[in-house]
Enzyme design. Structure first.
Site, PDB file in Angstrom:
ATOM      1  CD  GLU A   1      -2.600  -4.255  -4.948  1.00 32.84           C
ATOM      2  OE1 GLU A   1      -3.301  -5.015  -4.318  1.00 32.84           O
ATOM      3  OE2 GLU A   1      -2.773  -2.955  -5.234  1.00 32.84           O
TER       4      GLU A   1
ATOM      5  N   GLY B   1      -1.794  -0.702   9.355  1.00 35.62           N
ATOM      6  CA  GLY B   1      -0.720  -1.060   8.327  1.00 35.62           C
ATOM      7  C   GLY B   1       0.340  -0.457   8.399  1.00 35.62           C
TER       8      GLY B   1
ATOM      9  CD  GLU C   1      -2.867   4.069   3.855  1.00 31.42           C
ATOM     10  OE1 GLU C   1      -2.348   4.335   2.624  1.00 31.42           O
ATOM     11  OE2 GLU C   1      -2.832   3.478   4.564  1.00 31.42           O
TER      12      GLU C   1
ATOM     13  CG  HIS D   1      22.052  19.966  -7.491  1.00 31.57           C
ATOM     14  ND1 HIS D   1      23.089  21.108  -8.078  1.00 31.57           N
ATOM     15  CD2 HIS D   1      22.293  19.485  -6.249  1.00 31.57           C
ATOM     16  CE1 HIS D   1      23.980  21.132  -7.176  1.00 31.57           C
ATOM     17  NE2 HIS D   1      23.449  20.251  -5.983  1.00 31.57           N
TER      18      HIS D   1
ATOM     19  CE  LYS E   1      -6.022  -2.951   0.420  1.00 31.22           C
ATOM     20  NZ  LYS E   1      -5.574  -3.688   1.448  1.00 31.22           N
TER      21      LYS E   1
HETATM   22  C1  G6Q Z   1      -1.912   1.093   5.902  1.00 32.57           C
HETATM   23  C2  G6Q Z   1      -2.994   0.496   4.522  1.00 32.57           C
HETATM   24  C3  G6Q Z   1      -2.606   0.021   3.464  1.00 32.57           C
HETATM   25  C4  G6Q Z   1      -2.301  -1.419   3.451  1.00 32.57           C
HETATM   26  C5  G6Q Z   1      -1.932  -2.304   2.379  1.00 32.57           C
HETATM   27  C6  G6Q Z   1      -1.497  -3.702   2.664  1.00 32.57           C
HETATM   28  O1  G6Q Z   1      -2.250   1.593   6.774  1.00 32.57           O
HETATM   29  O2  G6Q Z   1      -4.095   0.160   5.125  1.00 32.57           O
HETATM   30  O3  G6Q Z   1      -1.422   0.685   3.018  1.00 32.57           O
HETATM   31  O4  G6Q Z   1      -0.765  -1.688   4.678  1.00 32.57           O
HETATM   32  O5  G6Q Z   1      -3.135  -1.912   1.545  1.00 32.57           O
HETATM   33  O6  G6Q Z   1      -2.639  -4.339   3.311  1.00 32.57           O
HETATM   34  P1  G6Q Z   1      -2.378  -5.736   3.965  1.00 32.57           P
HETATM   35  O7  G6Q Z   1      -1.084  -5.935   4.779  1.00 32.57           O
HETATM   36  O8  G6Q Z   1      -3.390  -6.215   4.475  1.00 32.57           O
HETATM   37  O9  G6Q Z   1      -1.835  -6.670   2.694  1.00 32.57           O
END
Ligand code: G6Q
Length: 554
Positions: free
Chosen positions: A212, A267, A353, A384, A516
């Protein structure tokens, strides 16, 4: 390994839960005038009232026994020390090092990681100052006016939430935008609002392989070059936040314009690292430091306070109590602050997560429920909408109310002050959820309004409220960088404490990886445009339908 359900404290809690059958919050308050004083906690500028919970002194004692038996203190020490607490990926989880302002070393594989962290922070600060002052200019010599963070999940939700939360501290000239969804509409609608000459793109991806983000980043670069900008000026308009310098270079971003972080930063815990660059651009490096400092204060409290007066631990134990002994598996977050409107979404990722796991750390299946479903919306809007279910639905959903005492926008008019109205609503909700309204109170109320006994009888079932619905209220003086840092770290540490008790790994996310992986192969099939047969009949049918209609349109 400590299988929680096998611990004697777990069994004691089961018995205690049975003995509390029929107990009510109303009664607990009526019989103990000290309850508010007894069940509260202060740390890092935050105050938590947890007296409106279905607990008494024995419950707390037994929950603390569970924490001890689950070796929570040792597990907190292991987190702090940089042990490989993320056992499936054989990594430490050291987001606390990113906000470690103590001057102490933090060792990973016999190396102090603090000099590297501070070096990146200094680079981020120097870069932010250039952009904020206007000395970092676009290819036509104009100051940057718009910053677009391209990232998803942990590389999006944190900076987006925090930038919104701290909007009153934002730089006057800089507009922050966040593009995450691979749906082209997200990028297109953002690009429509900005000028390529004065836009800085931040490509935020820990792995720099996320489809993405790479797709959005490529389209953003095409848009930028199609505007007539020279190829050589990409360096002035694109920077990267990543752990993967090779992938950054092969995308075409100069690694001099890359701000690095490390694989021991998860992440969803990465807001404190280079991933916070967009926030730093918005609020400036000094305030970013205050943000880190608030989190650091909360970490110190988490490491040092006795478990019985430890805010993240207490909140974690309450979640365990409801989740595992009452079967209340949903948890609502209600910030009474419009600037926190993305906070529930952020917490959703952090908690779901992290603790949405079905196996213990050794891979054996859990015998109890783990992370609750977390959701929410700011008050008073939620009142509401879905609050009806909180008050009278068949699900009991514990709530965290979050409330700054001071407003950043103290408006008033002839009705009164906006903020006092907001405060009043917040307090009214937690009181109503707890107290409910019994038939006697309803009768008095309806008689006073001149209603007949028949009418009271007719409506009694609908207009009485059982109450007994628990909540915490988290208060702070005002929502500033320091308080936000403390608030986020409170929940991060709470999530860790829950995971420690459940004996699960909160730092991996194989479900995300599965998504993914699958999307990659299906993407190739759709691009090829041939009839697919490799999946189940539903998936084949859906993919083939999309291919067919796409081909018809082409
Ligand atoms: C977070 C997850 C996930 C990750 C995204 C983006 O803990 O692993 O939300 O942050 O998939 O990953 P990248 O930063 O590698 O693009």
């Amino acid at each position: 390994m400590n299988i929680p359900t096998k611990l004697s404290s777990w069994k004691a809690l089961e018995q205690h839960r049975a003995s509390l059958e029929g107990e009510t919050l109303r009664n607990l308050f009526a019989t103990d005038a000290q309850r508010f004083d007894q069940f509260q906690c202060t740390a890092a500028g935050l105050f938590v009232d947890y007296s409106k919970n279905l607990i008494n002194a024995t419950t707390l004692e037994l929950l603390l026994n569970l924490a001890s038996e689950a070796q929570l203190e040792q597990k907190i020490a292991a987190l702090k020390a940089g042990d490989k607490v993320n056992n499936t990926e054989a990594r430490p989880a050291l987001h606390s090092a990113l906000r470690n302002l103590s001057g102490d070393a933090v060792m990973v594989d016999a190396e102090d990681v603090m000099p590297g962290i501070n070096r990146v922070l200094d680079r981020m600060a120097a870069f932010s100052e250039k952009v904020r002052s206007g000395s970092w200019q676009g290819h036509s010599g104009k100051a940057i006016t718009d910053v677009v963070n391209i990232g998803i999940g942990g590389s999006d939700l944190g900076p987006l939430m925090a930038t919104e939360a701290l909007a009153p501290f934002a730089h006057d000239r800089l507009q922050l935008h966040f593009v995450s969804n691979v749906d082209g509409s997200h990028l297109a609608s953002t690009l429509a609002k900005i000028n390529p000459e004065t836009t800085l793109f931040i490509v935020a991806s820990k792995t720099f392989t996320t489809q993405e983000t790479l797709s959005n980043a490529h389209s953003a670069r095409n848009w930028f070059l199609e505007s007539g900008a020279p190829e050589a000026s990409v360096a002035k308009h694109f920077v990267a936040l990543s752990t993967n310098s090779d992938a950054v270079a092969s995308f075409g971003i100069d690694t001099n314009n890359m701000f690095e972080f490390w694989d021991w930063v998860g992440g969803r815990y990465s807001l404190w690292s280079a991933i916070g660059l967009s926030l730093m651009l918005s609020i400036g490096s000094e305030r970013f430091k205050q943000f880190l400092s608030g989190a650091h204060e909360m970490d110190k409290h988490f490491y040092e306070a006795p478990l019985g007066n430890n805010m993240p631990v207490l909140l974690a134990l309450l979640t365990v109590w409801y989740n595992n002994f009452y079967g209340y598996t949903s948890h609502m977050i209600a910030p009474y602050d419009q600037y926190l409107h993305r906070f529930p979404a952020y917490l959703q990722q952090l908690t779901m997560e992290s603790n949405g796991k079905s196996v213990h750390k050794d891979g054996s299946p859990v015998e109890h429920s783990t992370g609750p479903i977390v959701w929410g919306e700011p008050g008073t809007n939620g009142q509401h909408a879905f609050f009806q279910l909180l008050h009278q639905g068949t699900h009991i959903i514990p709530v965290d109310f979050i409330m700054p005492i001071e407003s950043m926008n103290p408006l008033s008019n002839k009705i009164g002050s906006h903020h006092e109205l907001l405060l009043a609503n917040c307090f009214a909700q937690s009181e109503a959820l707890m107290m409910g309204k019994n038939a006697q109170e309803l009768t008095l109320e309806m008689h006073a309004a001149g209603e007949s006994d028949d009418e009271i009888d007719r409506l009694k079932g609908h207009r009485t409220f059982t109450g007994n619905r628990p909540s915490n209220t988290i208060m702070m003086q005002r929502l500033d960088p320091q308080a936000l840092g403390a608030l986020i770290a409170l929940y991060e540490n709470k999530v860790y404490a829950e995971a420690a008790i459940w004996d699960i790994n909160p730092f991996d996310q194989w479900g995300v990886e599965l998504g993914k992986q699958l999307a990659k192969s299906i993407h190739q099939e759709i691009e090829a445009g041939n009839t697919v047969t490799a999946h189940d009949s539903s998936s084949n049918g859906l993919i083939n339908r999309a291919i067919k209609f796409r081909n018809l349109q082409a």
